[in-house]
Design a protein around this motif. Sequence first.
Motif, PDB file in Angstrom:
ATOM      1  N   ALA A 265      54.924   6.947 -49.264  1.00  0.00           N
ATOM      2  CA  ALA A 265      54.226   5.692 -48.959  1.00  0.00           C
ATOM      3  C   ALA A 265      53.660   5.714 -47.554  1.00  0.00           C
ATOM      4  O   ALA A 265      52.506   5.322 -47.330  1.00  0.00           O
ATOM      5  CB  ALA A 265      55.180   4.512 -49.129  1.00  0.00           C
ATOM      6  N   ALA A 266      54.453   6.166 -46.590  1.00  0.00           N
ATOM      7  CA  ALA A 266      53.969   6.209 -45.210  1.00  0.00           C
ATOM      8  C   ALA A 266      52.856   7.236 -45.059  1.00  0.00           C
ATOM      9  O   ALA A 266      51.864   6.988 -44.355  1.00  0.00           O
ATOM     10  CB  ALA A 266      55.119   6.528 -44.259  1.00  0.00           C
ATOM     11  N   ASN A 267      52.985   8.382 -45.717  1.00  0.00           N
ATOM     12  CA  ASN A 267      51.948   9.408 -45.620  1.00  0.00           C
ATOM     13  C   ASN A 267      50.619   8.952 -46.206  1.00  0.00           C
ATOM     14  O   ASN A 267      49.563   9.458 -45.843  1.00  0.00           O
ATOM     15  CB  ASN A 267      52.416  10.692 -46.309  1.00  0.00           C
ATOM     16  N   THR A 268      50.670   7.970 -47.104  1.00  0.00           N
ATOM     17  CA  THR A 268      49.443   7.442 -47.695  1.00  0.00           C
ATOM     18  C   THR A 268      48.621   6.643 -46.689  1.00  0.00           C
ATOM     19  O   THR A 268      47.389   6.614 -46.761  1.00  0.00           O
ATOM     20  CB  THR A 268      49.791   6.545 -48.905  1.00  0.00           C
ATOM     21  N   VAL A 269      49.287   6.008 -45.721  1.00  0.00           N
ATOM     22  CA  VAL A 269      48.572   5.084 -44.832  1.00  0.00           C
ATOM     23  C   VAL A 269      48.487   5.554 -43.387  1.00  0.00           C
ATOM     24  O   VAL A 269      47.611   5.078 -42.640  1.00  0.00           O
ATOM     25  CB  VAL A 269      49.208   3.677 -44.869  1.00  0.00           C
ATOM     26  N   LYS A 270      49.343   6.452 -42.959  1.00  0.00           N
ATOM     27  CA  LYS A 270      49.319   6.822 -41.542  1.00  0.00           C
ATOM     28  C   LYS A 270      48.142   7.744 -41.254  1.00  0.00           C
ATOM     29  O   LYS A 270      47.717   8.538 -42.091  1.00  0.00           O
ATOM     30  CB  LYS A 270      50.649   7.427 -41.110  1.00  0.00           C
ATOM     31  N   VAL A 271      47.615   7.633 -40.029  1.00  0.00           N
ATOM     32  CA  VAL A 271      46.426   8.378 -39.610  1.00  0.00           C
ATOM     33  C   VAL A 271      46.784   9.191 -38.369  1.00  0.00           C
ATOM     34  O   VAL A 271      47.226   8.630 -37.356  1.00  0.00           O
ATOM     35  CB  VAL A 271      45.248   7.433 -39.310  1.00  0.00           C
ATOM     36  N   GLY A 272      46.585  10.495 -38.431  1.00  0.00           N
ATOM     37  CA  GLY A 272      46.807  11.318 -37.253  1.00  0.00           C
ATOM     38  C   GLY A 272      48.269  11.536 -36.952  1.00  0.00           C
ATOM     39  O   GLY A 272      49.158  11.334 -37.788  1.00  0.00           O
ATOM     40  N   GLU A 273      48.517  11.944 -35.706  1.00  0.00           N
ATOM     41  CA  GLU A 273      49.866  12.260 -35.262  1.00  0.00           C
ATOM     42  C   GLU A 273      50.627  10.989 -34.880  1.00  0.00           C
ATOM     43  O   GLU A 273      50.048   9.919 -34.708  1.00  0.00           O
ATOM     44  CB  GLU A 273      49.812  13.214 -34.065  1.00  0.00           C
ATOM     45  N   GLU A 274      51.931  11.127 -34.743  1.00  0.00           N
ATOM     46  CA  GLU A 274      52.785  10.031 -34.305  1.00  0.00           C
ATOM     47  C   GLU A 274      52.274   9.492 -32.977  1.00  0.00           C
ATOM     48  O   GLU A 274      52.125  10.237 -32.009  1.00  0.00           O
ATOM     49  CB  GLU A 274      54.212  10.544 -34.167  1.00  0.00           C
ATOM     50  N   ALA A 275      52.008   8.191 -32.943  1.00  0.00           N
ATOM     51  CA  ALA A 275      51.450   7.592 -31.720  1.00  0.00           C
ATOM     52  C   ALA A 275      52.521   7.359 -30.670  1.00  0.00           C
ATOM     53  O   ALA A 275      52.298   7.603 -29.476  1.00  0.00           O
ATOM     54  CB  ALA A 275      50.746   6.278 -32.063  1.00  0.00           C
ATOM     55  N   VAL A 276      53.679   6.859 -31.079  1.00  0.00           N
ATOM     56  CA  VAL A 276      54.796   6.594 -30.171  1.00  0.00           C
ATOM     57  C   VAL A 276      56.077   7.002 -30.876  1.00  0.00           C
ATOM     58  O   VAL A 276      56.334   6.551 -31.997  1.00  0.00           O
ATOM     59  CB  VAL A 276      54.872   5.103 -29.772  1.00  0.00           C
ATOM     60  N   PRO A 277      56.875   7.911 -30.268  1.00  0.00           N
ATOM     61  CA  PRO A 277      56.701   8.509 -28.938  1.00  0.00           C
ATOM     62  C   PRO A 277      55.806   9.740 -28.914  1.00  0.00           C
ATOM     63  O   PRO A 277      55.422  10.200 -27.852  1.00  0.00           O
ATOM     64  CB  PRO A 277      58.121   8.882 -28.554  1.00  0.00           C
ATOM     65  N   GLY A 278      55.517  10.324 -30.074  1.00  0.00           N
ATOM     66  CA  GLY A 278      54.712  11.533 -30.119  1.00  0.00           C
ATOM     67  C   GLY A 278      55.550  12.751 -30.474  1.00  0.00           C
ATOM     68  O   GLY A 278      56.770  12.772 -30.293  1.00  0.00           O
ATOM     69  N   SER A 279      54.887  13.761 -30.981  1.00  0.00           N
ATOM     70  CA  SER A 279      55.585  14.924 -31.516  1.00  0.00           C
ATOM     71  C   SER A 279      56.295  15.757 -30.453  1.00  0.00           C
ATOM     72  O   SER A 279      57.127  16.611 -30.777  1.00  0.00           O
ATOM     73  CB  SER A 279      54.597  15.812 -32.274  1.00  0.00           C
ATOM     74  N   ALA A 280      55.983  15.547 -29.174  1.00  0.00           N
ATOM     75  CA  ALA A 280      56.653  16.311 -28.118  1.00  0.00           C
ATOM     76  C   ALA A 280      58.128  15.953 -27.991  1.00  0.00           C
ATOM     77  O   ALA A 280      58.921  16.718 -27.428  1.00  0.00           O
ATOM     78  CB  ALA A 280      55.950  16.089 -26.779  1.00  0.00           C
ATOM     79  N   VAL A 281      58.518  14.787 -28.502  1.00  0.00           N
ATOM     80  CA  VAL A 281      59.916  14.346 -28.439  1.00  0.00           C
ATOM     81  C   VAL A 281      60.638  14.878 -29.670  1.00  0.00           C
ATOM     82  O   VAL A 281      60.418  14.394 -30.792  1.00  0.00           O
ATOM     83  CB  VAL A 281      60.000  12.806 -28.374  1.00  0.00           C
ATOM     84  N   GLN A 282      61.505  15.871 -29.493  1.00  0.00           N
ATOM     85  CA  GLN A 282      62.144  16.529 -30.630  1.00  0.00           C
ATOM     86  C   GLN A 282      63.655  16.659 -30.486  1.00  0.00           C
ATOM     87  O   GLN A 282      64.399  16.270 -31.383  1.00  0.00           O
ATOM     88  CB  GLN A 282      61.527  17.911 -30.844  1.00  0.00           C
TER      89      GLN A 282
END
Length: 601
Positions: A502-519
């Motif tokens: 469901a989320a993959n259907t509506v989300k656009v681009g990369e994670e806005a907050v906090p972002g993929s650098a936070v792992q």
Amino acid sequence: MFQYLTALSFAALVAGQQVSPPPAEDAIYDYVVIGGGPGGLTVAARLAETASVAVVEAGGFYEVDNGNSSVVPLYSLTGMPFLDTSEQFPPSPLVDWGLLSEVIPTANNRRIHYAQGKTFGGCTAINTMAYHRGTAGSYDRWASMVGDDSYTFTNLQKYFTQSCHLTAPDLEKRNATNTTINYDPEMCDNSEGGPLQVSWNNWVDPTLTWLGKAVEQLGLTVSPEGFSSGTLAGHFAWIPSTIEPAKAIRCSAESSYLQEALPAGDLTAYPNTLAKKVLFDSSSSNRAMGVTVSTNGIEYTLSAAKEVIMSAGVFHSPQLLMVSGIGPKDMLAAHDIPVISDLPGVGQNLWDPISLGIMYTVNTQSGASITANPANWPISLEQYGDAGGPYSSAAGFIAYEKLSEELRSTLSDEALQELDAFPSDWPDLEFVAGSFPGAEGTNTGSITATLIKPFSRGNITIVSNSMNEQPSINLGWFSNPHDEEVAVAAFKRLRQAWDTDAANTVKVGEEAVPGSAVQSDEEILEFLRGSVNQLWHASGTCAMGKSTDENAVVDANAKVFGVEGLRVVDISAFPFALPAHPQASVYMLGEKIAHDIKNGR
């Protein structure tokens, strides 16, 4: 146009109800209630049925002082900039106290603005209006802690139901087939017509339907009876709100209890009046005699022939107790305050559930993004004229769960022991879906998780013997390191929600907050220390309990230990933060204590 009509309508209402300020001069009433929030106005309205009551409120009327920002449901999410939690929040002194916490060393040395309603209605004038109840086990624990079975979930139901009037969902206006609503039609006593209006939004935010589906795909199921049934964990629900459905406007403690009581009972409202000190008769077992108050700099005394009832909120009730001589004796002595009752628990036991979130740009619209576009104003205004459309709606989706075995395996044995010490039906996490406009016409979706078993505790102290200075607020976030462990696990759970179909259907681009650098766990924790915020559910600073509990401030009838004729009736009297949005339970407490008073308890 909305602002103009609202102001005119309220001016007419005030004139009709004769809510003109009384003279700033000494007066005597049977009861003096300090604070015009949900606890104070509920107990005041019920007592005014058979006695004379004064209600002292430091603010005015939000319909005038905050206008549409408080009245129109959507604006509870988008129209109150002062809800900013940062130290640089935009002040709104007519309706908010402007409280700032002390520096929180374990949360990146931040100071937090903790908005609190300074107006008739209190926080019910600025909250997001969510209405539901806690778990059966949480109220049963309350009953056990205070030694009084009248606080069990079963025995509290009559006080919940008599406070509210329920309107069934208008499925045609909601126009959302994927938002199943289950509820108990008897959750409010409509036969008696409780003053508080409880209903479902007449419009559903499209983004929330997708984010709700994402949370559902974690394995949660729709609540079979709704979230006022005493069961939360493992379920999601489209919950009702305190919205008057015929006009789709906020229903607060002021617009319900106060406005109903003014023409019907013996109640006098004192707006823009600060309670300075509770007065005691030392020759009569330290009985509360009244309150020194100030209106526009004029000090005078409101005397109470029977009782003083404190309902000033989680931060100001303990402050007022302390400046009046009730609290830890060393603290009082440090500010040259004569000790009336040495109660070390005053201001302690601060429970404050904290929230964390992850955001993405989404390809769906929301109420906020629709109304941010001037091209949509004509249709949105037309819909709102019929009590529908985006202006009529304030969120509505929440969910609760226990941590999965996968995530529990990441916690220390000590953290697991603390989690498992709570009643078995108490969830670990609450999820809330939200949406708001992004840059350049985009829309942002948010899923937040709240730790509703907080292990950390804060406290409230005073910096002087005057109510003119704000109290010192130590929120205590992450002071117990086991909260950090659970927060990291909750963050990982949010990422799982954002990775559903469901989320993959509506989300656009990369994670806005906090972002993929936070792992890594370390990176996640560092992000959380700088970003977690309150859900505005702080509780417990004048905790109810047994006389043998050194941290208890009031007994099961809300009477302050060590004095007579003084009670505390607000969220500060909760022994802990309930696993629920608390306003329904504050109204319940007001109903219960009013019943106790009328029956000589």
